[in-house]
Design a protein around this motif. Sequence first.
Motif, PDB file in Angstrom:
ATOM      1  N   HIS A 233      -1.648  -2.798  -1.666  1.00 12.80           N
ATOM      2  CA  HIS A 233      -2.463  -1.764  -0.998  1.00 12.80           C
ATOM      3  C   HIS A 233      -2.068  -1.597   0.477  1.00 12.80           C
ATOM      4  O   HIS A 233      -2.772  -2.013   1.374  1.00 12.80           O
ATOM      5  N   LEU A 262      -0.725   2.366  -3.097  1.00 10.46           N
ATOM      6  CA  LEU A 262      -1.644   3.198  -2.333  1.00 10.46           C
ATOM      7  C   LEU A 262      -2.906   3.414  -3.158  1.00 10.46           C
ATOM      8  O   LEU A 262      -2.828   3.621  -4.369  1.00 10.46           O
ATOM      9  N   LEU A 269      -7.855   4.952   2.338  1.00  9.20           N
ATOM     10  CA  LEU A 269      -6.869   5.681   3.133  1.00  9.20           C
ATOM     11  C   LEU A 269      -7.382   7.088   3.419  1.00  9.20           C
ATOM     12  O   LEU A 269      -7.927   7.753   2.530  1.00  9.20           O
ATOM     13  N   LEU A 274      -2.457   8.927   3.278  1.00  6.02           N
ATOM     14  CA  LEU A 274      -1.955   8.880   1.910  1.00  6.02           C
ATOM     15  C   LEU A 274      -0.784   9.835   1.729  1.00  6.02           C
ATOM     16  O   LEU A 274       0.271   9.462   1.180  1.00  6.02           O
ATOM     17  N   THR A 286       6.418   4.793  -4.751  1.00  2.00           N
ATOM     18  CA  THR A 286       4.974   4.895  -4.565  1.00  2.00           C
ATOM     19  C   THR A 286       4.276   4.578  -5.879  1.00  2.00           C
ATOM     20  O   THR A 286       4.580   5.176  -6.915  1.00  2.00           O
TER      21      THR A 286
END
Length: 409
Positions: A233, A262, A269, A274, A286
């Motif tokens: 994260h 993410l 976020l 993001l 990602t």
Amino acid sequence: MSSAPPADPAGAPGPTVYRAAVVHTGHISLRPGWVAVVDGAVAAVGEGAPDAAWAAAEHVDLGERTVVPGFVDLHCHGGGGAAFGAGHDAATVVGDARVVAATHRAHGTTTLVASLVTAPLEQLHASVLALAPLVESGELAGVHLEGPWLSPLHRGAHAPALLREPLLDDVDLLLGARPGVVAVVTIAPELPGGLEAVRRIVEHGAVAAIGHTDADAATAVAAVDAGATLATHLFNAMPPVHHRAPGPVLALLEDDRVTVELIADGVHLHPLTLQHAARSAGPRRTALVTDAMAATGVADGEYLLGALVVDVLDGVARVRDDGAIAGSTLTLDHALQGAVAAGVPFEDAVAALTTTPARVLGRTDVGALEPGARADLVVLDEALAVVAVVQGGRSVAVAAPALHQASQA
């Protein structure tokens, strides 16, 4: 991308062809597209009208909907009121794990890694052994140890008294408990022995992830040189970016060897953060994850995350004692919606839910609609809501609208 249907063994269901306005294979969009499924596996994929060889198959016309591969979640602690590894006996651990998996499967996640929060070594060891049969049978894609080798300065929702320095004997104890079961280990590489532990984690065949760390940029790069390939994260539970001290965030975001997790729930976020991170890393680096805890899919209230009491209000989970974010109540269908709303292109967001996390796990049989892969399909409507889920060629129950969903920050 297409072929004639194979002969079916006696008693097996016949071939099924799913047709839709869009079929995204995890790599490209086919408009219109179709997927042929035989014996729980993808047999063929194509664009336009299905090949004549599939004329005798059962055809499911999904109209203007979109078909994507089943989602792959690298980081999930719980859901449906249950959490991975929270039980006091093996049977409870297994039962809870199946509740969590079913909760997320109803939202399109067909490949799930079971994340364990920091706990005493003997409890983590017992949890790994209890979950091992589910990993070996394919019900789970592996176990993720998020702790106990984390920085006390960025512990997040991990009990500080249970954090430890990464001794190699302890690494061997947990990863050697059932070889191949632990798939991912989050570690703060700046801890004494941290870089050696990264190397040992990789030697055991697991993915070493940098997270819950106070590492500077140089230490983060050293950990990647030692074999770390994942950022847990990104941005959360690590030093923020400063123009003279970029810390681990920029070091990991800019390194082509690293995939970054993410959390697209609008809480962890800001949407601009993001969008920027996903654009910088690109779809091949990602991975959208949930970091979901037990309250996912059920009501707000009081829950336990490991040894800590967590309050969930309006779908946002925080540790009662200090207010730290305690995971999420996110599912990957809502992560897809959140990412697209933040400006991430749809095709890139799909890759971040499918092919990229599958690659992190070294899996080629999930995360893509390609011949030979497991037939995991998610059907989306125009609003990117899940309307149907197929896992291994079989339809599964789809969730009703969520009880709560965190609003965008």
